[in-house]
Design a protein around this motif. Sequence first.
Motif, PDB file in Angstrom:
ATOM      1  N   VAL A 264       0.855  -1.182   0.000  1.00 28.13           N
ATOM      2  CA  VAL A 264       0.000   0.000   0.000  1.00 28.13           C
ATOM      3  C   VAL A 264       0.894   1.234   0.000  1.00 28.13           C
ATOM      4  O   VAL A 264       1.745   1.401   0.881  1.00 28.13           O
ATOM      5  CB  VAL A 264      -0.916   0.030   1.239  1.00 28.13           C
ATOM      6  N   ASP A 265       0.712   2.066  -1.001  1.00 30.06           N
ATOM      7  CA  ASP A 265       1.444   3.326  -1.093  1.00 30.06           C
ATOM      8  C   ASP A 265       0.769   4.327  -0.152  1.00 30.06           C
ATOM      9  O   ASP A 265      -0.299   4.867  -0.457  1.00 30.06           O
ATOM     10  CB  ASP A 265       1.414   3.830  -2.535  1.00 30.06           C
ATOM     11  N   MET A 266       1.391   4.577   0.992  1.00 28.38           N
ATOM     12  CA  MET A 266       0.759   5.423   2.000  1.00 28.38           C
ATOM     13  C   MET A 266       0.607   6.869   1.530  1.00 28.38           C
ATOM     14  O   MET A 266      -0.340   7.551   1.924  1.00 28.38           O
ATOM     15  CB  MET A 266       1.552   5.355   3.301  1.00 28.38           C
ATOM     16  N   ALA A 267       1.516   7.343   0.688  1.00 24.03           N
ATOM     17  CA  ALA A 267       1.401   8.712   0.175  1.00 24.03           C
ATOM     18  C   ALA A 267       0.142   8.849  -0.672  1.00 24.03           C
ATOM     19  O   ALA A 267      -0.610   9.817  -0.563  1.00 24.03           O
ATOM     20  CB  ALA A 267       2.640   9.078  -0.635  1.00 24.03           C
ATOM     21  N   LYS A 268      -0.100   7.853  -1.517  1.00 24.43           N
ATOM     22  CA  LYS A 268      -1.292   7.879  -2.365  1.00 24.43           C
ATOM     23  C   LYS A 268      -2.553   7.707  -1.517  1.00 24.43           C
ATOM     24  O   LYS A 268      -3.561   8.393  -1.743  1.00 24.43           O
ATOM     25  CB  LYS A 268      -1.206   6.776  -3.413  1.00 24.43           C
ATOM     26  N   LEU A 269      -2.497   6.794  -0.542  1.00 26.82           N
ATOM     27  CA  LEU A 269      -3.656   6.582   0.333  1.00 26.82           C
ATOM     28  C   LEU A 269      -3.973   7.850   1.108  1.00 26.82           C
ATOM     29  O   LEU A 269      -5.149   8.228   1.256  1.00 26.82           O
ATOM     30  CB  LEU A 269      -3.386   5.426   1.292  1.00 26.82           C
ATOM     31  N   TYR A 270      -2.952   8.520   1.611  1.00 23.29           N
ATOM     32  CA  TYR A 270      -3.147   9.761   2.371  1.00 23.29           C
ATOM     33  C   TYR A 270      -3.791  10.823   1.474  1.00 23.29           C
ATOM     34  O   TYR A 270      -4.725  11.518   1.894  1.00 23.29           O
ATOM     35  CB  TYR A 270      -1.817  10.255   2.908  1.00 23.29           C
ATOM     36  N   GLU A 271      -3.303  10.936   0.238  1.00 25.48           N
ATOM     37  CA  GLU A 271      -3.876  11.907  -0.692  1.00 25.48           C
ATOM     38  C   GLU A 271      -5.350  11.609  -0.956  1.00 25.48           C
ATOM     39  O   GLU A 271      -6.203  12.505  -0.908  1.00 25.48           O
ATOM     40  CB  GLU A 271      -3.098  11.878  -2.007  1.00 25.48           C
ATOM     41  N   LEU A 272      -5.674  10.347  -1.241  1.00 23.31           N
ATOM     42  CA  LEU A 272      -7.061   9.971  -1.497  1.00 23.31           C
ATOM     43  C   LEU A 272      -7.935  10.230  -0.279  1.00 23.31           C
ATOM     44  O   LEU A 272      -9.057  10.736  -0.393  1.00 23.31           O
ATOM     45  CB  LEU A 272      -7.145   8.494  -1.890  1.00 23.31           C
ATOM     46  N   PHE A 273      -7.409   9.870   0.900  1.00 21.27           N
ATOM     47  CA  PHE A 273      -8.174  10.037   2.137  1.00 21.27           C
ATOM     48  C   PHE A 273      -8.483  11.502   2.417  1.00 21.27           C
ATOM     49  O   PHE A 273      -9.642  11.883   2.642  1.00 21.27           O
ATOM     50  CB  PHE A 273      -7.400   9.431   3.307  1.00 21.27           C
ATOM     51  N   VAL A 274      -7.464  12.344   2.399  1.00 21.61           N
ATOM     52  CA  VAL A 274      -7.664  13.769   2.688  1.00 21.61           C
ATOM     53  C   VAL A 274      -8.609  14.386   1.662  1.00 21.61           C
ATOM     54  O   VAL A 274      -9.512  15.167   2.008  1.00 21.61           O
ATOM     55  CB  VAL A 274      -6.314  14.519   2.708  1.00 21.61           C
ATOM     56  N   THR A 275      -8.422  14.023   0.404  1.00 26.61           N
ATOM     57  CA  THR A 275      -9.275  14.567  -0.657  1.00 26.61           C
ATOM     58  C   THR A 275     -10.738  14.220  -0.428  1.00 26.61           C
ATOM     59  O   THR A 275     -11.618  15.087  -0.482  1.00 26.61           O
ATOM     60  CB  THR A 275      -8.818  14.022  -2.030  1.00 26.61           C
ATOM     61  N   GLU A 276     -11.010  12.940  -0.168  1.00 28.70           N
ATOM     62  CA  GLU A 276     -12.400  12.512   0.013  1.00 28.70           C
ATOM     63  C   GLU A 276     -13.002  13.085   1.293  1.00 28.70           C
ATOM     64  O   GLU A 276     -14.185  13.450   1.319  1.00 28.70           O
ATOM     65  CB  GLU A 276     -12.491  10.981   0.023  1.00 28.70           C
ATOM     66  N   TRP A 277     -12.186  13.174   2.359  1.00 31.36           N
ATOM     67  CA  TRP A 277     -12.711  13.723   3.618  1.00 31.36           C
ATOM     68  C   TRP A 277     -13.116  15.183   3.416  1.00 31.36           C
ATOM     69  O   TRP A 277     -14.209  15.597   3.836  1.00 31.36           O
ATOM     70  CB  TRP A 277     -11.687  13.618   4.741  1.00 31.36           C
ATOM     71  N   LEU A 278     -12.253  15.961   2.783  1.00 34.59           N
ATOM     72  CA  LEU A 278     -12.553  17.374   2.577  1.00 34.59           C
ATOM     73  C   LEU A 278     -13.731  17.560   1.629  1.00 34.59           C
ATOM     74  O   LEU A 278     -14.546  18.474   1.816  1.00 34.59           O
ATOM     75  CB  LEU A 278     -11.318  18.102   2.045  1.00 34.59           C
ATOM     76  N   GLN A 279     -13.841  16.710   0.629  1.00 29.91           N
ATOM     77  CA  GLN A 279     -14.983  16.833  -0.277  1.00 29.91           C
ATOM     78  C   GLN A 279     -16.302  16.561   0.439  1.00 29.91           C
ATOM     79  O   GLN A 279     -17.324  17.147   0.100  1.00 29.91           O
ATOM     80  CB  GLN A 279     -14.820  15.873  -1.457  1.00 29.91           C
ATOM     81  N   GLU A 280     -16.263  15.672   1.416  1.00 29.18           N
ATOM     82  CA  GLU A 280     -17.479  15.391   2.190  1.00 29.18           C
ATOM     83  C   GLU A 280     -17.735  16.447   3.261  1.00 29.18           C
ATOM     84  O   GLU A 280     -18.862  16.571   3.745  1.00 29.18           O
ATOM     85  CB  GLU A 280     -17.375  14.016   2.855  1.00 29.18           C
ATOM     86  N   ASN A 281     -16.706  17.195   3.630  1.00 30.09           N
ATOM     87  CA  ASN A 281     -16.834  18.160   4.730  1.00 30.09           C
ATOM     88  C   ASN A 281     -16.246  19.515   4.335  1.00 30.09           C
ATOM     89  O   ASN A 281     -15.327  20.023   4.982  1.00 30.09           O
ATOM     90  CB  ASN A 281     -16.101  17.630   5.978  1.00 30.09           C
ATOM     91  N   PRO A 282     -16.782  20.150   3.298  1.00 33.14           N
ATOM     92  CA  PRO A 282     -16.227  21.444   2.875  1.00 33.14           C
ATOM     93  C   PRO A 282     -16.669  22.568   3.811  1.00 33.14           C
ATOM     94  O   PRO A 282     -17.693  22.449   4.491  1.00 33.14           O
ATOM     95  CB  PRO A 282     -16.828  21.625   1.482  1.00 33.14           C
TER      96      PRO A 282
END
Length: 397
Positions: A264-282
Amino acid sequence: MNVERTIELTEYSPRKLEREEITPAIEEALWRNYRNQIKVESPSIQTGGKWKLTSQGWVGHIPLTPEFYLALLPKVQLKNLFGMLEYAYQLKSKSFRFLEGLIDCQSLEDFYSQIAYLLARRILDRGHKGFYRTYVPKTGQLAYVRGRLNIRQAIQKPWDVKLSCHYEEYSGDIEENQILAWTLFIIGRSGLCSERVSPTVRQAYHALQGFVTLQPSSAKACVGRLYNRLNEDYRPLHALCRFFLESSGVSHERGDRAMLPFLVDMAKLYELFVTEWLQENPPQGFFFKKQHPVEIGQNRHFRIDLMLCHVATGEARAVLDTKYKAPDRAADTDIHQMISYAKATKCSEAFLIYPTVLKEPLDITASDIRVRSLTFSLDDDLDQAGQSLSKDLPVLA
Protein backbone atom coordinates in the motif's frame (compact mmCIF):
# COMPACT_ATOMS: atom_id res chain seq x y z
CA MET A 1 15.59 -27.47 6.64
CA ASN A 2 15.00 -23.81 5.81
CA VAL A 3 13.16 -21.73 8.42
CA GLU A 4 10.85 -18.92 7.40
CA ARG A 5 11.78 -15.51 8.77
CA THR A 6 9.99 -12.18 8.71
CA ILE A 7 11.77 -8.86 9.23
CA GLU A 8 9.57 -5.97 10.37
CA LEU A 9 10.23 -2.44 9.09
CA THR A 10 8.24 0.58 10.25
CA GLU A 11 7.77 3.52 7.88
CA TYR A 12 10.90 5.67 7.58
CA SER A 13 12.50 3.96 10.60
CA PRO A 14 15.82 2.35 9.57
CA ARG A 15 16.68 -1.13 10.74
CA LYS A 16 20.12 -2.70 10.69
CA LEU A 17 20.82 -6.34 9.89
CA GLU A 18 23.98 -8.40 10.11
CA ARG A 19 25.96 -9.01 6.93
CA GLU A 20 25.03 -12.68 6.73
CA GLU A 21 21.28 -11.97 7.06
CA ILE A 22 21.04 -10.49 3.56
CA THR A 23 22.08 -13.15 1.06
CA PRO A 24 22.92 -12.32 -2.59
CA ALA A 25 19.46 -13.64 -3.61
CA ILE A 26 17.73 -11.31 -1.15
CA GLU A 27 19.89 -8.36 -2.21
CA GLU A 28 19.07 -8.96 -5.88
CA ALA A 29 15.32 -9.26 -5.17
CA LEU A 30 15.38 -5.98 -3.23
CA TRP A 31 17.24 -4.13 -5.96
CA ARG A 32 15.32 -5.55 -8.92
CA ASN A 33 11.79 -5.35 -7.55
CA TYR A 34 11.57 -3.08 -4.51
CA ARG A 35 14.15 -0.30 -4.71
CA ASN A 36 11.32 2.27 -4.71
CA GLN A 37 9.79 0.78 -1.56
CA ILE A 38 12.93 -0.04 0.44
CA LYS A 39 16.08 2.06 0.72
CA VAL A 40 18.99 -0.35 1.03
CA GLU A 41 22.40 0.73 2.33
CA SER A 42 25.17 -1.85 2.02
CA PRO A 43 27.50 -2.62 4.95
CA SER A 44 30.03 0.17 5.35
CA ILE A 45 31.82 2.22 7.98
CA GLN A 46 28.81 4.57 8.05
CA THR A 47 26.42 1.70 8.81
CA GLY A 48 28.70 0.01 11.32
CA GLY A 49 29.40 -2.85 8.94
CA LYS A 50 25.72 -3.82 8.76
CA TRP A 51 22.94 -3.70 6.20
CA LYS A 52 20.58 -0.76 6.71
CA LEU A 53 17.00 -1.05 5.41
CA THR A 54 14.45 1.78 5.49
CA SER A 55 10.82 1.54 4.36
CA GLN A 56 9.99 4.49 2.10
CA GLY A 57 6.37 5.15 3.04
CA TRP A 58 4.92 1.80 2.02
CA VAL A 59 2.91 -0.66 4.08
CA GLY A 60 2.47 -4.34 3.35
CA HIS A 61 4.15 -7.69 2.90
CA ILE A 62 7.07 -8.53 0.61
CA PRO A 63 8.20 -12.12 -0.01
CA LEU A 64 11.84 -11.88 -1.13
CA THR A 65 12.53 -15.62 -1.14
CA PRO A 66 10.34 -18.57 -0.09
CA GLU A 67 11.86 -18.29 3.39
CA PHE A 68 12.52 -14.54 3.83
CA TYR A 69 9.81 -11.88 4.11
CA LEU A 70 9.60 -8.19 4.91
CA ALA A 71 6.63 -6.85 6.85
CA LEU A 72 6.28 -3.11 6.22
CA LEU A 73 4.40 -1.68 9.18
CA PRO A 74 2.51 1.63 9.27
CA LYS A 75 3.13 4.36 11.78
CA VAL A 76 -0.59 4.99 11.89
CA GLN A 77 -2.80 2.80 14.08
CA LEU A 78 -4.48 -0.02 12.18
CA LYS A 79 -7.93 1.28 13.13
CA ASN A 80 -7.04 4.58 11.47
CA LEU A 81 -5.72 2.72 8.44
CA PHE A 82 -9.22 1.26 8.12
CA GLY A 83 -10.66 4.74 8.55
CA MET A 84 -8.45 6.10 5.78
CA LEU A 85 -9.61 3.29 3.49
CA GLU A 86 -13.24 4.10 4.26
CA TYR A 87 -12.89 7.59 2.89
CA ALA A 88 -10.24 6.95 0.23
CA TYR A 89 -12.28 4.23 -1.46
CA GLN A 90 -15.65 5.86 -0.74
CA LEU A 91 -16.89 3.06 1.52
CA LYS A 92 -18.59 5.24 4.10
CA SER A 93 -22.27 4.43 3.74
CA LYS A 94 -24.99 3.27 6.09
CA SER A 95 -25.57 0.18 3.95
CA PHE A 96 -21.94 -0.92 4.01
CA ARG A 97 -20.61 -0.16 7.53
CA PHE A 98 -17.03 -0.95 6.61
CA LEU A 99 -15.47 -0.56 10.04
CA GLU A 100 -17.99 -2.64 11.93
CA GLY A 101 -16.14 -5.50 13.65
CA LEU A 102 -12.83 -4.70 11.93
CA ILE A 103 -11.04 -2.20 14.12
CA ASP A 104 -9.60 -4.71 16.61
CA CYS A 105 -6.89 -6.00 14.25
CA GLN A 106 -3.55 -6.54 15.95
CA SER A 107 -1.35 -7.16 12.90
CA LEU A 108 -1.02 -6.37 9.23
CA GLU A 109 -2.01 -9.96 8.39
CA ASP A 110 -5.20 -9.46 10.42
CA PHE A 111 -5.82 -6.24 8.53
CA TYR A 112 -5.52 -7.97 5.15
CA SER A 113 -7.57 -10.98 6.24
CA GLN A 114 -10.39 -8.87 7.66
CA ILE A 115 -10.82 -6.85 4.47
CA ALA A 116 -10.61 -10.02 2.36
CA TYR A 117 -13.25 -11.65 4.59
CA LEU A 118 -15.52 -8.63 4.25
CA LEU A 119 -15.26 -8.72 0.46
CA ALA A 120 -15.79 -12.50 0.27
CA ARG A 121 -18.82 -12.39 2.59
CA ARG A 122 -20.41 -9.57 0.60
CA ILE A 123 -19.86 -11.47 -2.64
CA LEU A 124 -21.48 -14.57 -1.12
CA ASP A 125 -24.41 -12.47 0.08
CA ARG A 126 -24.86 -11.14 -3.44
CA GLY A 127 -24.63 -14.70 -4.76
CA HIS A 128 -27.49 -15.79 -2.52
CA LYS A 129 -29.65 -13.07 -4.08
CA GLY A 130 -28.33 -13.86 -7.55
CA PHE A 131 -25.32 -12.34 -9.30
CA TYR A 132 -25.93 -9.50 -11.72
CA ARG A 133 -26.61 -10.59 -15.30
CA THR A 134 -27.29 -8.65 -18.45
CA TYR A 135 -27.62 -9.12 -22.20
CA VAL A 136 -24.26 -9.51 -23.96
CA PRO A 137 -23.87 -9.21 -27.77
CA LYS A 138 -22.65 -12.44 -29.37
CA THR A 139 -21.72 -13.61 -32.86
CA GLY A 140 -21.75 -17.30 -33.67
CA GLN A 141 -22.24 -20.03 -36.27
CA LEU A 142 -25.60 -21.62 -35.42
CA ALA A 143 -27.74 -24.37 -36.91
CA TYR A 144 -30.76 -22.09 -36.70
CA VAL A 145 -31.52 -18.39 -37.03
CA ARG A 146 -31.15 -16.47 -33.81
CA GLY A 147 -31.18 -12.71 -33.62
CA ARG A 148 -29.92 -11.07 -36.81
CA LEU A 149 -28.69 -13.24 -39.68
CA ASN A 150 -25.51 -12.27 -41.53
CA ILE A 151 -27.10 -12.19 -44.99
CA ARG A 152 -23.86 -11.43 -46.85
CA GLN A 153 -22.11 -14.49 -45.49
CA ALA A 154 -25.16 -16.68 -46.15
CA ILE A 155 -25.13 -15.57 -49.81
CA GLN A 156 -21.36 -15.92 -50.20
CA LYS A 157 -21.30 -19.41 -48.63
CA PRO A 158 -24.65 -21.06 -49.44
CA TRP A 159 -23.14 -24.48 -48.86
CA ASP A 160 -22.38 -23.71 -45.23
CA VAL A 161 -25.12 -25.31 -43.13
CA LYS A 162 -24.13 -23.17 -40.17
CA LEU A 163 -25.65 -19.69 -40.08
CA SER A 164 -23.69 -16.65 -38.91
CA CYS A 165 -25.94 -14.81 -36.47
CA HIS A 166 -25.62 -11.70 -34.32
CA TYR A 167 -27.65 -12.11 -31.16
CA GLU A 168 -27.79 -11.24 -27.46
CA GLU A 169 -27.31 -13.70 -24.62
CA TYR A 170 -28.42 -13.17 -21.04
CA SER A 171 -25.20 -13.85 -19.15
CA GLY A 172 -23.40 -13.38 -15.87
CA ASP A 173 -19.99 -13.69 -17.54
CA ILE A 174 -19.57 -9.93 -17.62
CA GLU A 175 -16.93 -7.50 -16.41
CA GLU A 176 -18.81 -6.71 -13.20
CA ASN A 177 -18.41 -10.32 -12.07
CA GLN A 178 -15.03 -10.91 -13.73
CA ILE A 179 -13.53 -8.16 -11.54
CA LEU A 180 -14.81 -9.96 -8.42
CA ALA A 181 -13.48 -13.34 -9.55
CA TRP A 182 -10.03 -12.02 -10.46
CA THR A 183 -9.70 -10.17 -7.16
CA LEU A 184 -10.61 -13.28 -5.16
CA PHE A 185 -8.08 -15.24 -7.24
CA ILE A 186 -5.36 -12.67 -6.38
CA ILE A 187 -6.30 -12.75 -2.68
CA GLY A 188 -6.14 -16.53 -2.67
CA ARG A 189 -2.65 -16.46 -4.17
CA SER A 190 -1.36 -13.94 -1.65
CA GLY A 191 -1.04 -16.47 1.16
CA LEU A 192 -1.85 -13.68 3.62
CA CYS A 193 -5.32 -14.77 4.66
CA SER A 194 -5.74 -16.53 7.99
CA GLU A 195 -6.93 -20.12 8.25
CA ARG A 196 -10.30 -18.79 9.37
CA VAL A 197 -10.72 -16.51 6.36
CA SER A 198 -9.25 -18.62 3.52
CA PRO A 199 -12.24 -21.04 3.28
CA THR A 200 -14.65 -18.11 2.88
CA VAL A 201 -12.50 -16.60 0.12
CA ARG A 202 -12.41 -19.97 -1.69
CA GLN A 203 -16.16 -20.39 -1.27
CA ALA A 204 -16.84 -16.97 -2.81
CA TYR A 205 -14.43 -17.70 -5.67
CA HIS A 206 -16.10 -21.05 -6.43
CA ALA A 207 -19.52 -19.37 -6.41
CA LEU A 208 -18.35 -17.26 -9.36
CA GLN A 209 -16.11 -19.85 -11.01
CA GLY A 210 -18.99 -21.86 -12.45
CA PHE A 211 -20.15 -19.14 -14.87
CA VAL A 212 -17.46 -16.42 -14.92
CA THR A 213 -14.37 -16.52 -17.12
CA LEU A 214 -11.21 -15.75 -15.15
CA GLN A 215 -9.92 -12.60 -16.82
CA PRO A 216 -7.08 -10.38 -15.50
CA SER A 217 -8.55 -7.12 -14.22
CA SER A 218 -6.81 -3.88 -13.31
CA ALA A 219 -7.60 -1.37 -10.59
CA LYS A 220 -8.59 1.08 -13.33
CA ALA A 221 -11.45 -1.22 -14.33
CA CYS A 222 -13.01 -0.56 -10.90
CA VAL A 223 -13.12 3.22 -11.36
CA GLY A 224 -15.73 5.25 -13.21
CA ARG A 225 -18.14 2.38 -13.69
CA LEU A 226 -21.84 2.97 -14.29
CA TYR A 227 -24.33 1.33 -11.92
CA ASN A 228 -28.08 0.93 -11.95
CA ARG A 229 -30.74 -0.18 -9.48
CA LEU A 230 -29.94 -3.83 -10.24
CA ASN A 231 -26.22 -3.67 -9.48
CA GLU A 232 -25.78 -0.63 -7.21
CA ASP A 233 -24.52 -2.93 -4.44
CA TYR A 234 -21.55 -3.80 -6.67
CA ARG A 235 -20.17 -0.29 -6.14
CA PRO A 236 -18.55 -0.96 -2.70
CA LEU A 237 -17.48 -4.45 -3.87
CA HIS A 238 -15.58 -2.93 -6.78
CA ALA A 239 -14.13 -0.30 -4.45
CA LEU A 240 -12.66 -3.07 -2.29
CA CYS A 241 -11.47 -4.88 -5.41
CA ARG A 242 -9.70 -1.69 -6.45
CA PHE A 243 -7.84 -1.64 -3.12
CA PHE A 244 -6.63 -5.23 -3.51
CA LEU A 245 -5.71 -4.82 -7.17
CA GLU A 246 -3.80 -1.59 -6.51
CA SER A 247 -1.99 -3.22 -3.60
CA SER A 248 -1.05 -6.51 -5.29
CA GLY A 249 2.25 -6.52 -7.11
CA VAL A 250 3.60 -8.88 -9.73
CA SER A 251 4.20 -12.41 -8.47
CA HIS A 252 7.72 -13.80 -8.20
CA GLU A 253 8.04 -17.50 -8.91
CA ARG A 254 10.39 -19.55 -6.76
CA GLY A 255 10.22 -23.23 -7.59
CA ASP A 256 6.61 -24.35 -7.20
CA ARG A 257 5.59 -21.38 -5.07
CA ALA A 258 4.07 -18.18 -6.35
CA MET A 259 4.79 -15.32 -3.96
CA LEU A 260 2.59 -12.29 -4.30
CA PRO A 261 3.52 -9.03 -2.55
CA PHE A 262 0.94 -6.82 -0.89
CA LEU A 263 1.93 -3.15 -0.90
CA VAL A 264 0.00 0.00 0.00
CA ASP A 265 1.44 3.33 -1.09
CA MET A 266 0.76 5.42 2.00
CA ALA A 267 1.40 8.71 0.18
CA LYS A 268 -1.29 7.88 -2.37
CA LEU A 269 -3.66 6.58 0.33
CA TYR A 270 -3.15 9.76 2.37
CA GLU A 271 -3.88 11.91 -0.69
CA LEU A 272 -7.06 9.97 -1.50
CA PHE A 273 -8.17 10.04 2.14
CA VAL A 274 -7.66 13.77 2.69
CA THR A 275 -9.27 14.57 -0.66
CA GLU A 276 -12.40 12.51 0.01
CA TRP A 277 -12.71 13.72 3.62
CA LEU A 278 -12.55 17.37 2.58
CA GLN A 279 -14.98 16.83 -0.28
CA GLU A 280 -17.48 15.39 2.19
CA ASN A 281 -16.83 18.16 4.73
CA PRO A 282 -16.23 21.44 2.87
CA PRO A 283 -16.38 24.84 4.61
CA GLN A 284 -19.83 26.40 4.44
CA GLY A 285 -20.40 28.13 1.12
CA PHE A 286 -17.49 26.36 -0.59
CA PHE A 287 -16.72 23.11 -2.38
CA PHE A 288 -13.59 21.23 -3.41
CA LYS A 289 -12.53 20.19 -6.87
CA LYS A 290 -10.11 17.27 -7.02
CA GLN A 291 -7.46 16.49 -9.61
CA HIS A 292 -8.17 19.77 -11.39
CA PRO A 293 -6.35 19.85 -14.77
CA VAL A 294 -4.44 22.98 -15.74
CA GLU A 295 -2.96 23.58 -19.19
CA ILE A 296 0.45 25.28 -19.29
CA GLY A 297 0.97 25.40 -23.04
CA GLN A 298 2.75 23.24 -25.63
CA ASN A 299 0.34 20.37 -24.94
CA ARG A 300 1.52 20.17 -21.34
CA HIS A 301 -0.64 20.13 -18.26
CA PHE A 302 -0.63 19.16 -14.60
CA ARG A 303 -3.30 18.21 -12.08
CA ILE A 304 -3.87 19.97 -8.78
CA ASP A 305 -4.76 17.69 -5.85
CA LEU A 306 -7.45 19.99 -4.46
CA MET A 307 -8.89 23.38 -5.27
CA LEU A 308 -11.24 25.26 -2.93
CA CYS A 309 -14.00 27.07 -4.83
CA HIS A 310 -16.85 29.40 -3.92
CA VAL A 311 -20.28 27.82 -4.37
CA ALA A 312 -21.99 30.98 -5.62
CA THR A 313 -19.43 32.03 -8.19
CA GLY A 314 -17.35 28.89 -8.81
CA GLU A 315 -14.29 31.08 -8.30
CA ALA A 316 -11.15 29.30 -7.09
CA ARG A 317 -9.95 30.65 -3.74
CA ALA A 318 -7.12 28.30 -2.73
CA VAL A 319 -5.06 25.37 -3.96
CA LEU A 320 -4.10 22.48 -1.67
CA ASP A 321 -1.66 19.60 -1.95
CA THR A 322 -0.95 16.66 0.38
CA LYS A 323 2.56 15.60 1.37
CA TYR A 324 2.86 12.29 3.19
CA LYS A 325 6.16 12.92 4.89
CA ALA A 326 7.37 14.44 8.11
CA PRO A 327 10.16 16.88 7.33
CA ASP A 328 11.33 19.58 9.71
CA ARG A 329 10.36 22.16 7.13
CA ALA A 330 8.61 22.37 3.76
CA ALA A 331 10.81 21.62 0.78
CA ASP A 332 11.61 24.53 -1.55
CA THR A 333 10.43 22.47 -4.53
CA ASP A 334 7.03 21.97 -2.88
CA ILE A 335 6.71 25.70 -2.20
CA HIS A 336 7.57 26.58 -5.81
CA GLN A 337 5.07 23.97 -6.98
CA MET A 338 2.27 25.54 -4.94
CA ILE A 339 3.11 29.03 -6.17
CA SER A 340 2.89 27.73 -9.75
CA TYR A 341 -0.48 26.11 -8.98
CA ALA A 342 -1.81 29.31 -7.44
CA LYS A 343 -0.66 31.46 -10.36
CA ALA A 344 -2.21 29.08 -12.88
CA THR A 345 -5.58 29.20 -11.10
CA LYS A 346 -5.38 32.88 -10.10
CA CYS A 347 -5.54 32.05 -6.38
CA SER A 348 -3.85 34.06 -3.67
CA GLU A 349 -3.80 31.20 -1.12
CA ALA A 350 -1.95 27.86 -1.20
CA PHE A 351 -1.70 25.15 1.44
CA LEU A 352 0.54 22.13 1.94
CA ILE A 353 -1.08 19.45 4.11
CA TYR A 354 1.10 17.14 6.22
CA PRO A 355 0.24 14.25 8.59
CA THR A 356 2.30 15.84 11.38
CA VAL A 357 3.02 19.40 12.51
CA LEU A 358 6.22 20.72 10.96
CA LYS A 359 8.95 21.76 13.37
CA GLU A 360 9.18 24.91 11.27
CA PRO A 361 5.59 25.70 10.21
CA LEU A 362 5.33 27.36 6.81
CA ASP A 363 3.78 30.80 6.33
CA ILE A 364 5.36 32.87 3.57
CA THR A 365 4.20 35.27 0.88
CA ALA A 366 5.78 35.33 -2.57
CA SER A 367 4.49 37.00 -5.73
CA ASP A 368 1.38 38.04 -3.76
CA ILE A 369 0.66 34.37 -2.99
CA ARG A 370 0.54 33.21 0.61
CA VAL A 371 1.73 29.63 1.15
CA ARG A 372 1.07 27.89 4.47
CA SER A 373 1.37 24.44 6.01
CA LEU A 374 -1.59 22.67 7.61
CA THR A 375 -1.91 19.36 9.45
CA PHE A 376 -4.33 16.49 8.95
CA SER A 377 -3.12 14.22 11.72
CA LEU A 378 -3.43 10.43 11.59
CA ASP A 379 -2.57 9.89 15.24
CA ASP A 380 -6.00 10.01 16.88
CA ASP A 381 -9.64 10.29 15.77
CA LEU A 382 -9.62 11.05 12.04
CA ASP A 383 -12.84 13.06 11.97
CA GLN A 384 -11.64 15.24 14.84
CA ALA A 385 -8.36 15.76 13.02
CA GLY A 386 -10.29 16.76 9.92
CA GLN A 387 -12.40 19.24 11.86
CA SER A 388 -9.23 20.70 13.33
CA LEU A 389 -7.82 21.13 9.83
CA SER A 390 -11.03 22.82 8.69
CA LYS A 391 -10.79 25.34 11.53
CA ASP A 392 -7.22 26.14 10.51
CA LEU A 393 -8.23 26.59 6.87
CA PRO A 394 -8.85 30.29 6.41
CA VAL A 395 -11.68 31.03 3.98
CA LEU A 396 -12.32 34.48 2.56
CA ALA A 397 -15.98 35.26 2.00
